[in-house]
Design a protein around this motif. Structure first.
Motif, PDB file in Angstrom:
ATOM      1  N   GLN A   1       0.831  -1.194   0.000  1.00 42.81           N
ATOM      2  CA  GLN A   1       0.000   0.000   0.000  1.00 42.81           C
ATOM      3  C   GLN A   1       0.870   1.250   0.000  1.00 42.81           C
TER       4      GLN A   1
ATOM      5  N   SER B   1      -2.593   5.842   2.377  1.00 47.72           N
ATOM      6  CA  SER B   1      -3.795   5.104   1.953  1.00 47.72           C
ATOM      7  C   SER B   1      -4.433   4.424   3.171  1.00 47.72           C
TER       8      SER B   1
ATOM      9  N   LYS C   1      -4.887   6.364   7.462  1.00 48.05           N
ATOM     10  CA  LYS C   1      -3.751   6.805   6.644  1.00 48.05           C
ATOM     11  C   LYS C   1      -2.508   6.043   7.073  1.00 48.05           C
TER      12      LYS C   1
END
Lengths: 114, 112
Positions: B13, B17, B80
């Protein structure tokens, strides 16, 4: 704070050699002691455990461990290792009143040469 | 017999994200559930544990959260991701009142 120490980070042995992996934990009181093993590409598996009684416990695949309360230790042993014992070994401790929370050592990578 | 599943097995990732890792246990009811993380060269660190639906205890304040929407489902999330969230995430369970924990196959997360 509770902690678990595994003194050997990487152990390399030849087949048939004897194995002893050290594990020490902090803090006294009622302890529950575990050794877990993680073979390459597999789940973390329980090797053996100690809750009470005979301080010498036997696990799967010929492993055993001895609880020495005075030394806060729970060392893992095997008289004769095999190539298939190559894996990472984790010592873990939980305390009687902490709802199963496990404290882990850093792990020891065992490599056995055929 | 009881089994524990985790997915995905591997995840890459980007920083910033969101994250959602899922763990489910079959063949038991009202288990205690745990999320652990193993960073490279370090032992397993307990992140969260749960003794029932909606009951979550956090061991380490950080960028992650956990939820237990159903009895045998445990979800690890982040809004996040940070680079430092990279690691190997393990879900574990034990029967309520028992001491031995059983581990899932783990999710390897790489945050780039």
């Amino acid at each position: 704070a509770q902690s678990v120490s595994q003194h050997n980070h990487h152990v390399i042995l030849s087949e048939a050699a004897s194995l002893e992996l050290g594990c020490n934990y902090s803090y006294g009181g009622t302890v529950n002691l575990f050794w877990y093993v993680q073979y390459p590409g597999q789940h973390l598996q329980l090797l053996l455990k100690y809750f009470s009684g005979d301080p010498l416990v036997k696990g799967i695949k010929g492993f055993e461990a001895e609880f020495i309360k005075s030394k806060f230790s729970f060392n893992l042993r095997k008289p004769s290792v095999q190539w298939s014992d190559t894996a990472e070994y984790f010592c873990a401790v939980s305390y009687g009143s902490t709802l199963g929370r496990l404290y882990f050592g850093r792990g020891t990578q065992l490599t056995v040469w055929p | 017999s009881q089994t524990i599943h985790q997915w995905p097995a591997t995840l890459v990732q980007p920083v910033g994200s969101p994250l959602s890792l899922e763990c489910t246990v079959e063949g038991t009811s009202n288990p205690n559930l745990y999320w652990y993380r193993q960073a490279a060269g370090r032992g397993l660190q307990l992140l969260f544990y749960s003794v029932g639906i909606g009951q979550i205890s956090s061991e380490v304040p950080q960028n992650l959260s956990a939820s237990r929407p159903q009895d045998r489902q445990f979800i690890l999330s982040s809004k996040k991701l940070l680079l430092s969230d990279s690691g190997f995430y393990l879900c574990a369970w034990n029967p309520s009142g028992r001491k031995t924990q059983y581990f899932g196959p783990g999710t390897r997360l790489l945050v780039l």
